[in-house]
Design an enzyme around this catalytic site. Structure first.
Site, short mmCIF file in Angstrom:
data_model
loop_
_atom_site.label_atom_id
_atom_site.label_comp_id
_atom_site.label_asym_id
_atom_site.label_seq_id
_atom_site.Cartn_x
_atom_site.Cartn_y
_atom_site.Cartn_z
N GLY A 165 -24.09 -35.06 11.97
CA GLY A 165 -24.60 -36.15 12.79
C GLY A 165 -24.38 -35.90 14.28
N ALA A 166 -24.45 -36.98 15.09
CA ALA A 166 -24.46 -36.87 16.55
C ALA A 166 -25.54 -35.84 16.92
CB ALA A 166 -23.08 -36.48 17.11
N GLY B 115 -27.64 -23.08 11.64
CA GLY B 115 -27.76 -22.55 12.99
C GLY B 115 -26.94 -21.29 13.20
N LYS C 50 -25.66 -20.69 15.88
CA LYS C 50 -24.57 -21.14 16.75
C LYS C 50 -23.22 -21.00 16.03
CE LYS C 50 -22.28 -24.27 19.53
NZ LYS C 50 -21.29 -24.80 18.64
N HIS D 147 -28.54 -33.54 18.14
CA HIS D 147 -29.01 -33.11 19.46
C HIS D 147 -30.15 -32.10 19.27
CE1 HIS D 147 -26.71 -29.49 18.63
NE2 HIS D 147 -25.62 -30.24 18.42
N HIS E 16 -29.95 -29.44 16.50
CA HIS E 16 -30.30 -29.93 15.16
C HIS E 16 -31.82 -30.07 15.01
CE1 HIS E 16 -26.10 -31.75 15.64
NE2 HIS E 16 -25.97 -30.99 14.58
N GLN F 284 -20.15 -19.19 9.98
CA GLN F 284 -20.50 -20.15 8.92
C GLN F 284 -21.75 -19.70 8.17
OE1 GLN F 284 -20.35 -24.60 9.33
NE2 GLN F 284 -22.52 -24.38 9.72
P1 AMP Z 1 -22.95 -29.63 12.97
O1 AMP Z 1 -23.57 -30.99 12.96
O2 AMP Z 1 -22.27 -29.27 14.25
O3 AMP Z 1 -22.12 -29.36 11.73
O4 AMP Z 1 -24.17 -28.62 12.88
C1 AMP Z 1 -25.13 -28.72 11.87
C2 AMP Z 1 -26.02 -27.50 11.91
O5 AMP Z 1 -26.65 -27.43 13.19
C3 AMP Z 1 -25.26 -26.19 11.72
O6 AMP Z 1 -26.03 -25.32 10.90
C4 AMP Z 1 -25.13 -25.66 13.12
O7 AMP Z 1 -25.03 -24.27 13.19
C5 AMP Z 1 -26.43 -26.15 13.73
N1 AMP Z 1 -26.34 -26.21 15.21
C6 AMP Z 1 -25.40 -26.87 15.94
N2 AMP Z 1 -25.60 -26.66 17.26
C7 AMP Z 1 -26.68 -25.84 17.35
C8 AMP Z 1 -27.37 -25.22 18.44
N3 AMP Z 1 -27.01 -25.41 19.72
N4 AMP Z 1 -28.44 -24.41 18.17
C9 AMP Z 1 -28.81 -24.19 16.88
N5 AMP Z 1 -28.20 -24.74 15.81
C10 AMP Z 1 -27.14 -25.54 16.04
#
Ligand code: AMP
Length: 290
Positions: free
Chosen positions: A38-39, A154, A156, A41, A44, A160
């Site tokens: 969540g949160a 991602g 990023k 951006h 996502h 993972q």
């Molecule tokens: P999170 O909500 O941080 O657990 O991220 C959820 C998914 O979004 C994961 O697969 C992350 O790698 C991906 N993600 C987070 N930030 C970015 C970004 N800046 N660019 C691409 N993918 C992202």
């Protein structure tokens, strides 16, 4: 029991339990899953758009997974705003948002987990013991619940996605893993839900991470050592900045195993960095070819 709700705007169906999820997905075509905490951006959104291109039905899970947080990490203060997240999903044409409660995902103590092995103990895993076991366990649970044909992660979070790819091979999971490139803000900082913790000064210091990675990319002519040295020089300066960038690790690794690349390494590698700026821990990485 919570009823599934469809916003009047015709946005996604929001479901909170496995039963609601099954009812929402029964009879749908090719399903693409985007797991998130969540949160939401722009990063996502990149993942959602890829899923939209490749699947008939797009499911976004929104779940802050306690199992992947250490005792002194930011589980309690991690940003949570489900209505805003549903709004983002509506804009991206997402079909179903799965937002379970912690008690729904973990009705009892999780005794059986997915061990991330040696790769899960390197870099992020060394700094955050148990983190990747928590990640792989929740991803496996989400795969079982959603039964997606494909799932988008991602780059990023490079370690993972490498571990998820490996898990899918090692455990014969019938899911295609799709990688999405890292989205960056205009100043170079990788978009992250945790960036909301940064004030202007902290953000200035945080920019050193992407700057160091760029310096590394420009030094590939010097081989693995050249890349490491160029990135480290930028981070050494940043350690003296106000507020300082406290380096956790800088590593050039093999993309498949996340083991350190040898000085003779040729081909693809990942240059990864983690650092603390004030109370905020940030990670970033780039691919380099040697
Ligand atoms: P999170 O909500 O941080 O657990 O991220 C959820 C998914 O979004 C994961 O697969 C992350 O790698 C991906 N993600 C987070 N930030 C970015 C970004 N800046 N660019 C691409 N993918 C992202």
């Amino acid at each position: 029991m919570t009823d599934p709700t469809t916003p009047a705007t015709g946005g996604p169906l929001v479901v909170r339990t496995p039963d609601e999820l099954r009812r929402a997905l029964d009879g749908r075509g090719r399903v693409g899953l985007v797991p998130t905490m969540g949160a939401l951006h722009g990063g996502h959104r990149t993942l959602m758009r890829l899923a939209r291109e490749k699947a008939e039905t797009v499911v976004v899970s929104v779940f802050v997974n306690p199992l992947q947080f250490g005792p002194n990490e930011d589980l309690d203060r991690y940003p949570r705003d489900l209505p805003a997240d549903v709004g983002v999903c509506a804009e991206e044409g997402v079909d179903v948002v799965f937002a379970p409660e912690v008690e729904t995902m973990y009705p009892a103590e999780q005794m059986v987990t997915v061990d991330a092995g040696a790769m899960g103990e390197r870099l992020e895993g060394a700094s955050r013991p148990g983190h990747f076991t928590g990640v792989l366990t929740v991803v496996t649970k989400l795969f079982q619940l959603v039964r997606p044909d494909l799932a988008v992660f991602g780059e990023k979070d490079a370690q993972q996605i490498a571990l998820v790819r490996r898990m899918v091979v090692d455990l014969n999971l019938p899911v295609e893993i799709v990688g999405a490139p890292t989205l960056r803000d205009a100043d170079g900082l990788a978009s992250s839900s945790r960036n909301v913790y940064l004030d202007a000064e902290h953000r200035d210091s945080a920019l050193t991470l992407s700057r160091a990675l760029r310096a590394g990319v420009e030094a590939t002519a010097g081989g693995a050592e050249g890349v490491r040295e160029a990135a480290r020089a930028v981070l050494d300066e940043a350690a003296k900045a106000t507020p300082p960038v406290e380096l956790d690790y800088l590593a050039l690794v093999d993309p498949a195993t996340f083991a350190e690349a040898s000085p003779e390494h040729r081909g693809d590698a990942v240059l990864a960095v983690a650092a603390r700026v004030g109370p905020t821990r940030l990670i970033d990485n780039v691919s380099v070819t040697l």
